[in-house]
Design an enzyme around this catalytic site. Sequence first.
Site, PDB file in Angstrom:
ATOM      1  N   HIS A 302       0.932  -1.126  -0.107  1.00  0.00           N
ATOM      2  CA  HIS A 302      -0.270  -0.019   0.104  1.00  0.00           C
ATOM      3  C   HIS A 302       0.890   1.319   0.158  1.00  0.00           C
ATOM      4  O   HIS A 302       1.976   1.172   0.675  1.00  0.00           O
ATOM      5  CB  HIS A 302      -0.765   0.042   1.226  1.00  0.00           C
ATOM      6  CG  HIS A 302      -2.003   0.948   1.340  1.00  0.00           C
ATOM      7  ND1 HIS A 302      -2.201   2.220   1.356  1.00  0.00           N
ATOM      8  CD2 HIS A 302      -3.373   0.704   0.606  1.00  0.00           C
ATOM      9  CE1 HIS A 302      -3.091   2.810   1.172  1.00  0.00           C
ATOM     10  NE2 HIS A 302      -3.850   1.681   0.711  1.00  0.00           N
ATOM     11  N   ASP A 359      -8.013  -5.022  -0.435  1.00  0.00           N
ATOM     12  CA  ASP A 359      -8.416  -6.151  -1.252  1.00  0.00           C
ATOM     13  C   ASP A 359      -8.151  -7.739  -0.987  1.00  0.00           C
ATOM     14  O   ASP A 359      -8.435  -8.515  -1.540  1.00  0.00           O
ATOM     15  CB  ASP A 359      -7.930  -5.737  -2.609  1.00  0.00           C
ATOM     16  CG  ASP A 359      -8.481  -4.343  -2.960  1.00  0.00           C
ATOM     17  OD1 ASP A 359      -7.408  -3.173  -2.926  1.00  0.00           O
ATOM     18  OD2 ASP A 359      -9.448  -3.978  -3.180  1.00  0.00           O
TER      19      ASP A 359
HETATM   20  C1  SDX Z   1      -6.233  -0.045  -3.190  1.00  0.00           C
HETATM   21  O1  SDX Z   1      -4.316   4.567  -1.989  1.00  0.00           O
HETATM   22  C2  SDX Z   1      -5.435   4.028  -1.527  1.00  0.00           C
HETATM   23  O2  SDX Z   1      -5.735   4.253  -0.331  1.00  0.00           O
HETATM   24  C3  SDX Z   1      -6.081   2.780  -2.121  1.00  0.00           C
HETATM   25  C4  SDX Z   1      -6.782   1.981  -1.258  1.00  0.00           C
HETATM   26  C5  SDX Z   1      -8.145   2.692  -1.150  1.00  0.00           C
HETATM   27  O3  SDX Z   1      -8.884   2.121  -0.180  1.00  0.00           O
HETATM   28  O4  SDX Z   1      -8.498   3.799  -1.951  1.00  0.00           O
HETATM   29  O5  SDX Z   1      -6.352   1.546  -0.214  1.00  0.00           O
HETATM   30  C6  SDX Z   1      -7.421   0.596  -2.265  1.00  0.00           C
HETATM   31  O6  SDX Z   1      -5.813   0.153  -4.233  1.00  0.00           O
HETATM   32  C7  SDX Z   1      -5.476  -0.875  -2.368  1.00  0.00           C
HETATM   33  C8  SDX Z   1      -4.188  -1.584  -3.216  1.00  0.00           C
HETATM   34  C9  SDX Z   1      -4.689  -2.619  -4.026  1.00  0.00           C
HETATM   35  N1  SDX Z   1      -3.507  -2.958  -5.074  1.00  0.00           N
HETATM   36  C10 SDX Z   1      -2.950  -4.097  -4.984  1.00  0.00           C
HETATM   37  O7  SDX Z   1      -3.150  -4.915  -3.955  1.00  0.00           O
HETATM   38  C11 SDX Z   1      -1.978  -4.326  -6.116  1.00  0.00           C
HETATM   39  C12 SDX Z   1      -0.656  -4.893  -5.602  1.00  0.00           C
HETATM   40  N2  SDX Z   1       0.236  -3.879  -4.735  1.00  0.00           N
HETATM   41  C13 SDX Z   1       0.828  -3.054  -5.505  1.00  0.00           C
HETATM   42  O8  SDX Z   1       0.937  -2.899  -6.696  1.00  0.00           O
HETATM   43  C14 SDX Z   1       1.344  -1.892  -4.665  1.00  0.00           C
HETATM   44  O9  SDX Z   1       1.773  -2.328  -3.450  1.00  0.00           O
HETATM   45  C15 SDX Z   1       0.604  -0.633  -4.660  1.00  0.00           C
HETATM   46  C16 SDX Z   1       0.034  -0.240  -5.974  1.00  0.00           C
HETATM   47  C17 SDX Z   1      -0.617  -0.802  -3.695  1.00  0.00           C
HETATM   48  C18 SDX Z   1       1.352   0.611  -4.062  1.00  0.00           C
HETATM   49  O10 SDX Z   1       2.332   1.026  -5.032  1.00  0.00           O
HETATM   50  P1  SDX Z   1       3.423   1.983  -4.669  1.00  0.00           P
HETATM   51  O11 SDX Z   1       3.108   2.722  -3.313  1.00  0.00           O
HETATM   52  O12 SDX Z   1       3.814   2.796  -5.780  1.00  0.00           O
HETATM   53  O13 SDX Z   1       4.733   1.117  -4.231  1.00  0.00           O
HETATM   54  P2  SDX Z   1       5.782   0.377  -5.273  1.00  0.00           P
HETATM   55  O14 SDX Z   1       5.269  -0.279  -6.638  1.00  0.00           O
HETATM   56  O15 SDX Z   1       6.691   1.678  -5.518  1.00  0.00           O
HETATM   57  O16 SDX Z   1       6.477  -0.903  -4.551  1.00  0.00           O
HETATM   58  C19 SDX Z   1       7.578  -0.606  -3.751  1.00  0.00           C
HETATM   59  C20 SDX Z   1       8.249  -1.896  -3.552  1.00  0.00           C
HETATM   60  C21 SDX Z   1       8.904  -2.324  -4.915  1.00  0.00           C
HETATM   61  O17 SDX Z   1       9.980  -3.093  -4.821  1.00  0.00           O
HETATM   62  P3  SDX Z   1      11.419  -2.151  -5.059  1.00  0.00           P
HETATM   63  O18 SDX Z   1      11.260  -1.384  -6.242  1.00  0.00           O
HETATM   64  O19 SDX Z   1      11.527  -1.528  -3.725  1.00  0.00           O
HETATM   65  O20 SDX Z   1      12.506  -3.310  -4.958  1.00  0.00           O
HETATM   66  O21 SDX Z   1       7.585  -2.901  -2.944  1.00  0.00           O
HETATM   67  C22 SDX Z   1       7.584  -3.854  -4.261  1.00  0.00           C
HETATM   68  C23 SDX Z   1       7.763  -3.219  -5.415  1.00  0.00           C
HETATM   69  O22 SDX Z   1       8.253  -3.981  -6.350  1.00  0.00           O
HETATM   70  N3  SDX Z   1       5.914  -4.194  -4.374  1.00  0.00           N
HETATM   71  C24 SDX Z   1       5.583  -5.539  -4.458  1.00  0.00           C
HETATM   72  C25 SDX Z   1       4.269  -5.246  -4.108  1.00  0.00           C
HETATM   73  N4  SDX Z   1       3.763  -4.035  -3.850  1.00  0.00           N
HETATM   74  C26 SDX Z   1       4.958  -3.284  -3.885  1.00  0.00           C
HETATM   75  N5  SDX Z   1       6.151  -6.758  -4.585  1.00  0.00           N
HETATM   76  C27 SDX Z   1       5.266  -7.800  -4.687  1.00  0.00           C
HETATM   77  N6  SDX Z   1       4.033  -7.655  -4.415  1.00  0.00           N
HETATM   78  C28 SDX Z   1       3.282  -6.727  -4.117  1.00  0.00           C
HETATM   79  N7  SDX Z   1       1.878  -6.598  -4.026  1.00  0.00           N
END
Ligand code: SDX
Length: 436
Positions: A302, A359
Amino acid sequence: MSTAKLILDGKEHEFPVIVGTEQETAIDITTLRQRTGAITLDPGYANTGSCVSSITFIDGETGILRYRGIPIEDLCASAKFPEVCYLLIYGHLPNSEEGAEWRRQLTLNSFLHQSMINFFDHFPVTAHPMAILSAMVATLSAFYPDVMDDKKIDLSIVRLLAKAKTFAAYSFKKSIGEPAVYPRTDHSYAANFLRMMFATPAEFYEVSPVLENALNMLLIVHADHEQNCSTSTVRMVGSSLSNLYSSISAAISALWGPLHGGANEAVINMLQAIHRDGGNYRKYVDMAKKKDSGFRLMGFGHRVYKNYDPRATILKREVDLVLGALGVTDPLVDIAKNLEDIALKDDFFVERKLYPNVDFYSGILYRAMGIPMEMFTAMFALGRLPGWIAHWKEMREDPATRIHRPRQVYVGPNKTAFTPLEKRERSAYQPKFTKE
Ligand code: SDX
């Protein structure tokens, strides 16, 4: 008031610092470009506040979520979704008289203009419910042009909240070839939705109190979440003075993405893939840790929560309650819990503070209710509707609101001469128009 100093090209500039009621600190850079000629750059706005707001407070470090100051746990334990809608939109919980009229208006306005019902005959049965929901919400401004009249905004708000539930239920009924079911004034919002989804003329349908309570909880935990992608979209579109229905239709489209509200559908697809793959969840955790795999653990991570999402805690508990009460088991539950267990101990996830989000468990609850997977994100949208409306209203009532128009850092070609047709080379990239 404390200030922040910036030194640019050897020159020192001081900017005011503002502190919110929960001690969030922001550097007010409203005059930055005018005084320095420079802008800030913050892709994804991870470090940028777009507004001040009194609606929802999240503390991502400690996993706190409050609507108008009330903890989400207390609202889930004691409130009904219509009350939470009123709280978010009007700033306080309704008293008994306000609540009764609000619920009455929500039911009376649930009915659709007969011409709108005809719209459903022209969507393909395969249409995704989010495509239908976004289209039908935008179409409301064609049937109810008084949405442009700010003096009638309360009627426009209650119409939207009431009819969105009907759009979602009708899109499901249409997809299975069954006739639409009308809401009843003696049913709660959640009970009406379940009845409109699952009742048929063939037999008496009794709403299960267990499912009614679970749906009420699901709607409440989704109701608002400060400046997430879709809510920021509402503010962006509404800042141009676009009407409520058009602004919310844009938010529905933003929510549809699998990184946002579409994640609940993506979680179930992931759990089903693991189930088909013999339940080998370790393989998928390892895949999620490999950057080049292109695979992420959906429902994990998140932008704000760097601790357990309090909504996931609530929903995880509800999964056990509902499945137990229904006397059903779901193989995906064990896979989800095993995934969670292993990820929460794995350095990759621990270092990045990746926890289950809202989710991760919501889809399992929707499945238990018999709601089809393609409806999951529409269910998220029904829950988030009051939050979107509250932010649109707050933004429009804030005298400090300006049309949202971010700047950019241009990195394209410098001044370039026009190339006449006969001198143009074939470019490396060729757009593809053939149907795959
Ligand atoms: C919602 O914003 C809100 O409030 C949203 C929400 C709401 O109520 O409105 O809470 C609802 O959208 C919840 C999120 C649902 N999405 C997912 O579950 C999809 C999977 N999660 C991700 O794609 C990610 O965690 C996000 C999109 C939720 C957040 O993305 P960020 O903040 O841009 O984080 P990032 O992509 O920069 O990740 C940081 C690191 C990265 O690794 P490094 O580059 O540091 O090596 O964490 C890793 C990412 O690769 N990472 C994950 C991961 N999420 C982040 N690795 C594996 N699996 C994951 N799910």
